[in-house]
Design an enzyme around this catalytic site. Structure first.
Site, PDB file in Angstrom:
ATOM      1  N   GLU A 189       0.852  -1.201   0.000  1.00  0.00           N
ATOM      2  CA  GLU A 189       0.000   0.000   0.000  1.00  0.00           C
ATOM      3  C   GLU A 189       0.884   1.246   0.000  1.00  0.00           C
ATOM      4  O   GLU A 189       1.747   1.385   0.867  1.00  0.00           O
ATOM      5  CB  GLU A 189      -0.867  -0.026   1.258  1.00  0.00           C
TER       6      GLU A 189
ATOM      7  N   HIS B 184     -12.131  -2.115  -2.590  1.00  0.00           N
ATOM      8  CA  HIS B 184     -11.679  -1.481  -1.344  1.00  0.00           C
ATOM      9  C   HIS B 184     -12.775  -1.727  -0.314  1.00  0.00           C
ATOM     10  O   HIS B 184     -13.962  -1.759  -0.645  1.00  0.00           O
ATOM     11  CB  HIS B 184     -11.496   0.020  -1.608  1.00  0.00           C
TER      12      HIS B 184
ATOM     13  N   GLU C  28      -0.247  -0.683  -4.572  1.00  0.00           N
ATOM     14  CA  GLU C  28      -1.503   0.088  -4.534  1.00  0.00           C
ATOM     15  C   GLU C  28      -1.227   1.576  -4.503  1.00  0.00           C
ATOM     16  O   GLU C  28      -0.398   2.039  -3.737  1.00  0.00           O
ATOM     17  CB  GLU C  28      -2.313  -0.306  -3.305  1.00  0.00           C
TER      18      GLU C  28
ATOM     19  N   GLU D 251      -9.789   3.174  -5.008  1.00  0.00           N
ATOM     20  CA  GLU D 251     -10.631   3.436  -3.824  1.00  0.00           C
ATOM     21  C   GLU D 251     -11.143   4.877  -3.796  1.00  0.00           C
ATOM     22  O   GLU D 251     -12.143   5.159  -3.173  1.00  0.00           O
ATOM     23  CB  GLU D 251      -9.857   3.138  -2.542  1.00  0.00           C
TER      24      GLU D 251
ATOM     25  N   HIS E 207      -0.734   4.322  -0.474  1.00  0.00           N
ATOM     26  CA  HIS E 207      -1.688   5.373  -0.073  1.00  0.00           C
ATOM     27  C   HIS E 207      -1.567   6.615  -0.928  1.00  0.00           C
ATOM     28  O   HIS E 207      -1.806   7.737  -0.457  1.00  0.00           O
ATOM     29  CB  HIS E 207      -1.472   5.755   1.402  1.00  0.00           C
TER      30      HIS E 207
END
Ligand SMILES: O=C(O)[C@H](O)[C@@H](O)[C@H](O)[C@H](O)CO
Ligand SMILES: [Mg+2]
Length: 392
Positions: A197, A299, A223, A249, A199
């Site tokens: 991840e 998500h 991600e 997401e 973010h």
């Protein structure tokens, strides 16, 4: 006719746990004139108060409408709210209303909604764990917690190894991130998937430097490697690495999802039912993804209603990769709220079979959990797992 009589947003919350952004839950309850009740849920993360206010406006628009008229109701809100397609608050408020509508529709027929969406493609849903690494800072912390996850039977786990780095990452940051990833890879072995991840923290130069170190650890996907709106950076990143890219997401319309897929910039699409427009819109995006051979990895980082309705869609779709789950790392009240009706077994979820979205909702808990409004204190960003915004 299942006429809508009331649409209410209820803020629920208790202790803050690993998923700080979801320590609050915006529950949306739809009631029809003949007393049928459906539940939806939506986002918080600094916006809960604004979302609650928009649900009050949705209530005014939808009173008297038929809960079955999903497309017509969506178009009505789109017409009323000039900014729906560029507003997270509006699309999440509406998404929760759509989910609650589907809950009522399923209950009306006495079936879990997967039966209305195309039936079962799979009985069990493969999960990846998230939320498991609260307060992890050193590589040893991550390795120890990762072993716990594998002991629970998960075959995949996601984590953000980037401490407090944002936009840029330097040599020290790259070294720390690599040490954490290496420690987790060594702790779980090669048969468990690791998912990294980012973010959406980084500019593309930093993301490319990170990709160079990640490739040897063979993650299932990376991600949001670059900032979510940085399409130019994503193109450059895509041309640099073979790593599989997961994102979505923060996408709020099917048109945005199409743009990423048209250019082949995404391998695994992570739209969330609470942002994209509920079940009704999510199902359409799944169809578009199927046409591009893109697999779905929804998500799912909020609460028990969203988790349950996402599992309903996971059950049906042919282009399914894997499902995110915080379920075993939720605060316990989130499982109790649905009488733990979507348990995890050995890193897999069973398909919820109760009518509607498939949960057994514990109405009595609403009063004890009700909070007046979201209170925000700046500091460690809400969107990291609690206690990990640290370097060593
Ligand atoms: O992939 C995820 O589960 C998300 O990125 C979470 O880690 C975010 O913190 C949350 O969605 C913020 O609202
Ligand atoms: Mg994410």
């Amino acid at each position: 006719m299942t006429k809508i009589s009331d649409v209410e947003a209820i803020l629920l919350g208790k202790e803050i746990t690993s998923a700080k952004w979801a320590s609050l839950m915006v529950l949306v309850r739809v009631v029809t004139t003949d007393g049928r009740i459906g539940y939806g849920e939506t986002v918080t993360a600094l916006r809960a108060n604004a979302v609650v206010d928009l649900v009050k406006k949705i209530n005014k628009v939808m009173k008297g409408k038929d809960v079955f008229d999903l497309e017509k109701n969506k178009m009505e809100w789109y017409k009323q709210d000039f900014n729906m397609s560029i507003s997270l608050e509006s699309t999440t408020a509406y998404s929760a209303f759509d989910i609650a509508s589907w809950d009522i529709i399923g209950k009306e027929f006495g079936v879990p909604i997967y039966k209305l969406l195309g039936g079962k493609y799979r009985d069990r849903i493969k999960l990846y764990a998230n939320g498991w690494y609260q307060n992890a800072v050193t590589p040893e912390d991550f390795a120890e917690k990762a072993k716990e996850v594998v002991k629970r039977g998960y075959k995949a786990l996601k984590f953000d190894p980037f401490g407090s780095y944002f936009h840029f990452i330097d040599k020290k940051g790259l070294k720390e991130a690599e040490e954490r990833v290496k420690a987790v890879r060594e702790a779980v072995g090669d048969d468990v998937d690791i998912l990294i991840e980012h973010h959406g923290r980084f500019n593309v130069d930093s993301a490319i430097e990170i990709a160079k170190i990640l490739e040897k650890y063979n993650p299932l996907f990376v991600e949001e490697p670059v900032h979510p709106e940085d399409v130019e950076g994503l193109r450059k990143y895509r041309s640099f690495t073979k790593l599989k890219i997961a994102l979505g997401e923060r996408i709020i319309t099917k048109t945005q999802a199409l743009e990423f897929m048209k250019e082949g910039l995404v391998d695994y699409l992570q739209i969330d039912l609470y942002r994209i427009g509920g079940v009704t819109e999510a199902k359409k995006v799944v169809g578009i993804a199927e046409a591009f051979d893109v697999l779905m990895a929804f998500h799912n980082a909020q609460g028990p209603i969203l988790n349950a309705v996402t599992l309903q869609l996971d059950t049906v779709i042919p282009n399914f990769l894997i499902q995110e789950s915080f379920y075993e790392w939720f605060p316990s009240w989130k499982r109790e709220l649905i009488r733990d009706s979507t348990p995890v077994e050995n890193g897999e979820a069973l398909v919820p079979e109760k009518p509607g979205i498939g949960v057994d909702f514990n109405e009595k808990m609403i009063e004890e959990l009700r909070v007046k409004e979201e209170v925000f204190e700046p500091g460690e960003p809400l969107w990291v797992v609690k206690g990990t915004w640290k370097d060593y």
